[in-house]
Enzyme design. Structure first.
Site, PDB file in Angstrom:
ATOM      1  CB  CYS A 118     -80.607  24.640  -7.420  1.00  0.00           C
ATOM      2  SG  CYS A 118     -79.310  23.216  -7.921  1.00  0.00           S
TER       3      CYS A 118
HETATM    4  C1  UDX Z   1     -78.023  26.229  -4.181  1.00  0.00           C
HETATM    5  C2  UDX Z   1     -77.947  25.565  -2.791  1.00  0.00           C
HETATM    6  O1  UDX Z   1     -77.305  26.487  -2.013  1.00  0.00           O
HETATM    7  C3  UDX Z   1     -77.218  24.113  -2.817  1.00  0.00           C
HETATM    8  O2  UDX Z   1     -77.222  23.696  -1.538  1.00  0.00           O
HETATM    9  C4  UDX Z   1     -77.920  23.305  -4.002  1.00  0.00           C
HETATM   10  O3  UDX Z   1     -77.361  22.154  -3.897  1.00  0.00           O
HETATM   11  C5  UDX Z   1     -78.005  24.155  -5.390  1.00  0.00           C
HETATM   12  O4  UDX Z   1     -78.714  25.411  -5.245  1.00  0.00           O
HETATM   13  P1  UDX Z   1     -76.447  27.746  -6.038  1.00  0.00           P
HETATM   14  O5  UDX Z   1     -77.605  27.659  -6.895  1.00  0.00           O
HETATM   15  O6  UDX Z   1     -74.910  27.268  -6.408  1.00  0.00           O
HETATM   16  O7  UDX Z   1     -76.772  26.491  -4.795  1.00  0.00           O
HETATM   17  O8  UDX Z   1     -76.419  28.876  -5.263  1.00  0.00           O
HETATM   18  P2  UDX Z   1     -76.297  29.889  -4.021  1.00  0.00           P
HETATM   19  O9  UDX Z   1     -75.042  30.252  -3.240  1.00  0.00           O
HETATM   20  O10 UDX Z   1     -77.399  29.040  -2.956  1.00  0.00           O
HETATM   21  O11 UDX Z   1     -77.235  31.110  -4.463  1.00  0.00           O
HETATM   22  C6  UDX Z   1     -78.434  31.130  -5.256  1.00  0.00           C
HETATM   23  C7  UDX Z   1     -78.792  32.364  -5.461  1.00  0.00           C
HETATM   24  O12 UDX Z   1     -79.353  32.912  -4.313  1.00  0.00           O
HETATM   25  C8  UDX Z   1     -77.932  33.375  -6.120  1.00  0.00           C
HETATM   26  O13 UDX Z   1     -78.496  34.096  -7.063  1.00  0.00           O
HETATM   27  C9  UDX Z   1     -77.778  34.298  -4.830  1.00  0.00           C
HETATM   28  O14 UDX Z   1     -77.113  35.463  -5.510  1.00  0.00           O
HETATM   29  C10 UDX Z   1     -78.818  34.255  -4.369  1.00  0.00           C
HETATM   30  N1  UDX Z   1     -78.766  34.677  -2.830  1.00  0.00           N
HETATM   31  C11 UDX Z   1     -78.071  33.835  -2.002  1.00  0.00           C
HETATM   32  C12 UDX Z   1     -79.359  35.777  -2.125  1.00  0.00           C
HETATM   33  O15 UDX Z   1     -80.085  36.544  -3.218  1.00  0.00           O
HETATM   34  N2  UDX Z   1     -79.378  36.056  -0.948  1.00  0.00           N
HETATM   35  C13 UDX Z   1     -78.533  35.274   0.008  1.00  0.00           C
HETATM   36  O16 UDX Z   1     -78.718  35.588   1.078  1.00  0.00           O
HETATM   37  C14 UDX Z   1     -78.015  34.216  -0.545  1.00  0.00           C
END
Ligand code: UDX
Length: 458
Positions: A295
């Site tokens: 996403c």
């Molecule tokens: C995301 C959105 O959170 C969700 O609302 C949307 O519908 C789809 O995209 P997702 O892709 O499942 O969900 O993952 P998410 O938990 O948001 O993490 C995304 C990425 O960001 C991961 O690679 C995670 O490691 C990274 N991340 C997350 C960080 O580097 N730092 C953070 O503080 C949070």
């Protein structure tokens, strides 16, 4: 007034009766229990939406062109890993949830969700061919037979105006009877998608049509969450803006982290202090090797491309992507400072999934890191609790890259170690590091609990 509808249903070998109860209250408030729902697309969003709406008591058909996926779902097996999915499939498949390759269930559905993919085109914009084709086929299926005022709902992430200018006209082209159109974005996190669906922060219903809005409120009648009704275009934009905001917070934290690293400051202490401000909040401020997944990278690029298409230079969005793209190179530079020549050195890569609790490797930072390590001639020993099979399709096991059955085995004899995914099991790693040849350990996720690990940007 209470109306009872008896509907004969045929699914596979089963024939059963569905009783639908419609209670019309004063002021036209309607309570409609047990909707019949079709979801086009049984990917991540479609399947989770389908199984959760089945769990809420509706009768659901998920439609996919992929015959194998349909077979797997109908066998009660999850085609993807998602916490709680297997249990819910076992409970509902063959009873209130069925998968099919055909659109026939559309004609008897109250609500038809479109949850097909919108992959990026080379210029970063969203490819809408699957959306268009699904809408056309829904229109054709509704032409023959349909319930009173079916509602077509776009669940896929689509650029603003898609529901109004592409989906509704494509259905209308075939279907002359009245129907409703709506945009209803999803905000599910992988690995926690069922929990997120069942307990959302908010439900956004994007429609200008009162009857469609009323039916959508019935879909979400049992959910304890604020419902925000907006225009379809605002609903479409809410999804992009929410993802761009979360991605921006991560890139912001990473940039602050890169500065902190140079100054010898722990960015996690800093962001704790920042996040305690009620106006800011603590979520999505974890600095590290950057965001991946299906996403954030795709949606930020699509939003940037949309901005450009209307004459706005998306300076901030481009920077969010640039900061994210640079984090693996910053990790590589730190590794080279510690190891010097990487040629023929063994580097343990812990974590391959784009985040914990998933086997999804799309846009995973670990893949970027493996590419960089290969360019330098390093030998890579990897470990991931779930995602190794996926990565083997891209980098088959060879002399250069090996897949180990535990973190300890990946660390055995390694010259250095990179932690790429925030798997909780990495928190407990300790004596395993004594198996390394040299204990150079770079944590890209702030997950390790050992004093001699070095943070990427803290
Ligand atoms: C995301 C959105 O959170 C969700 O609302 C949307 O519908 C789809 O995209 P997702 O892709 O499942 O969900 O993952 P998410 O938990 O948001 O993490 C995304 C990425 O960001 C991961 O690679 C995670 O490691 C990274 N991340 C997350 C960080 O580097 N730092 C953070 O503080 C949070």
């Amino acid at each position: 007034m209470i109306t009872l509808h008896l509907i004969r249903k045929e699914h596979r070998a089963d024939v059963h009766l569905t009783i639908r109860i419609i209670i019309i209250l004063p002021e036209d408030r309607i309570i409609l229990y047990m909707l019949t729902i079709t979801i086009i697309g049984s990917g991540y969003v479609g399947l989770i939406t389908g199984i959760c709406l089945a769990e809420r008591g509706n009768t659901v058909t998920v439609v996919d062109i992929d015959e194998e996926k349909v077979r797997v779902i109908n066998a009660g097996e999850p085609p993807i890993y998602e916490e709680g999915l297997q249990e819910l499939l076992k409970k509902h498949v063959g009873v209130s949830l069925h998968a099919s390759t055909s659109y026939t269930s559309v004609s008897e559905s109250d609500v038809i969700f479109i949850a097909v993919g919108t992959p990026p085109l080379p210029d970063g914009s969203a490819d809408l061919q699957y959306i268009r084709s699904a809408a056309e086929q829904i229109g054709i299926a509704l032409l023959e037979k349909h319930v009173k005022y079916p509602v077509v709902v776009v669940k896929s992430t689509v650029p603003p105006t898609t529901t109004r200018d592409i989906v509704c006209p494509a259905v209308k082209k075939h279907m002359e009877e009245p129907f409703g159109c709506c945009m209803n974005p999803e905000f599910l996190r992988e690995g926690r998608a069922i929990e997120d669906f069942m307990h959302p922060d908010r439900i956004v219903i994007g429609s200008d049509d009162e009857e469609a809005i009323a039916k959508m409120k019935q879909v979400y009648a049992d959910f304890d969450a604020p419902i925000l009704v907006t225009s379809p275009t605002a609903a479409e934009m809410i999804k992009y803006a929410a993802n761009a905001m979360l991605a921006t917070r991560i890139s912001f934290s990473n940039e602050i982290g890169n500065v902190c690293k140079k100054l010898g400051i722990d960015v996690y202490e800093v962001m704790k202090g920042v996040g305690l401000d009620n106006r800011i909040g603590p979520a999505f401020l974890n600095a590290g090797v950057g965001f991946g997944g299906s996403c954030f990278p795709k949606d930020v690029s699509a939003l940037a491309s949309l901005a450009t298409s209307v004459g706005i230079d998306p300076i901030l969005l481009h920077s969010v992507i640039t900061v994210n793209d640079n984090q693996p190179s910053i990790m590589m530079a730190l590794l080279e400072e510690r190891v010097h020549d990487l040629a023929d050195k063994q580097i343990a890569v812990l974590g391959l999934a784009f985040k914990d609790n998933t086997d999804d490797i799309r846009e995973s930072r670990a893949l970027c890191m493996i590419e960089l390590l290969r360019e330098k001639g390093a030998r890579i020993s990897c470990y991931d609790p779930m995602a190794m099979e996926e990565v083997k399709h891209i980098f088959p096991a060879s002399q250069e890259i090996s897949y180990m059955s535990s973190a300890g085995d990946a660390l055995d004899g390694a010259d250095a170690c990179l932690v790429m995914t925030e798997w909780p099991e990495f928190e407990k790693l300790d004596k395993e590091f004594s198996r390394m040849k040299t204990q150079i350990i770079i944590d890209g996720r702030h997950i390790l609990n050992i004093p001699h690990a070095e943070g990427l940007c803290w």
